[in-house]
Design an enzyme around this catalytic site. Structure first.
Site, short mmCIF file in Angstrom:
data_model
loop_
_atom_site.label_atom_id
_atom_site.label_comp_id
_atom_site.label_asym_id
_atom_site.label_seq_id
_atom_site.Cartn_x
_atom_site.Cartn_y
_atom_site.Cartn_z
N ASP A 172 0.82 -1.21 0.00
CA ASP A 172 0.00 0.00 0.00
C ASP A 172 0.86 1.26 0.00
OD1 ASP A 172 0.92 -0.46 2.56
OD2 ASP A 172 -1.04 -0.75 3.45
N ASN B 276 -8.20 -2.15 13.58
CA ASN B 276 -9.59 -2.49 13.25
C ASN B 276 -9.68 -3.74 12.37
OD1 ASN B 276 -8.66 -1.55 10.82
ND2 ASN B 276 -10.03 0.21 10.68
N HIS C 187 -7.78 -4.32 9.66
CA HIS C 187 -7.45 -4.14 8.24
C HIS C 187 -6.15 -4.84 7.91
CE1 HIS C 187 -5.32 -0.09 9.29
NE2 HIS C 187 -4.36 -0.87 8.81
N GLU D 199 -9.86 -1.65 4.52
CA GLU D 199 -10.57 -1.30 5.75
C GLU D 199 -11.82 -2.16 5.92
OE1 GLU D 199 -9.10 0.53 7.85
OE2 GLU D 199 -8.72 2.58 7.22
#
Ligand code: GLP
Length: 220
Positions: free
Chosen positions: A62, A121, A123, A128
């Site tokens: 990413d 979270n 991810h 996400e």
């Protein structure tokens, strides 16, 4: 899906380094690499081992979009912590932020080993919660939680980019082998939900339960 708990961060880094070292002995190895604080010890260990990377191709997971803080780009992170210390051919280093390589990062790339961290979270890369398990490489909006988590690397929270390019869950899952690394007690709960809980797009890392050659390493 087993979570293998290791003694400490050093052992986590060297255990994963052993797997990378083996992968580098394959013909023209292909690896997907993460950023974040978790792989720092691994990259240090790999640099120390002075391995031969000359035929290896790497794809980074990413990259931020419109990042104005230059030394916080993931490209900079990778150059500083790994690439400038090893004998990689520059032409074999791919970053998700380069739109020209998106097709490669989405389809048919025969990746031998994909290394991952996990966000607070759940991810993986910047997929996400709510990301489709069929998602391809694309541009995404970051959640408030991720922006807050990653603000520790930036001068202020207002400097954290709100968008990123991420490799999709589909190309990640098409890797032949996947290693998920998590370091620290604050990751334990989300890691357990991802590995032992329901397989749900609300916790993107839970898709990893469906991979047939996947290992999870944790230390607190
Ligand atoms: C970022 C990256 C992820 C990484 C996560 C965890 O959001 N996009 O690829 O896994 O951070 O980072 P850390 O290892 O610092 O906890």
């Amino acid at each position: 899906m087993e979570i293998k708990t290791l003694k400490n961060y050093k052992e986590l880094s060297s255990t994963v380094a052993d797997i990378v070292e083996y992968t580098l002995t394959l013909p023209e190895p292909k690896l997907i690499l993460p950023t974040g604080s978790t792989p720092l010890g691994l990259y240090k260990e790999l640099v120390n081992r002075q391995l031969d990377w000359s035929t290896t191709t790497t794809y980074n997971l990413d990259e931020y979009v419109d990042n104005t803080i230059q030394n916080q780009s993931y490209r900079y992170f990778m150059m500083e912590n790994l690439f400038k210390h090893i004998n990689m051919d520059d032409d074999n280093i791919y970053f998700s932020g380069d739109t020209a390589v998106w097709p490669d990062l989405s389809y048919g790339t025969e990746v031998d080993l994909c290394l991952l961290g996990i966000g607070g979270n759940g991810h993986i890369a910047f997929n996400e919660p709510g990301s489709s398990f069929e998602s391809e490489t694309r541009m995404v909006d970051l959640t408030e939680e991720t922006i807050k988590d990653n603000s520790r690397f930036f001068p202020s929270i207002n400097d954290v980019p709100t968008q990123a390019v991420t490799m999709g869950l589909k190309p990640i899952m098409s890797s032949k082998k996947i290693i998920l690394m998590a370091n620290g007690k604050h990751k334990k709960d989300i890691l357990e939900q991802a590995m032992y809980g329901d397989i749900t797009e609300n916790i993107p890392a839970s898709v990893l339960q469906t991979h047939t050659n996947m290992e999870t390493f944790y230390c607190d």
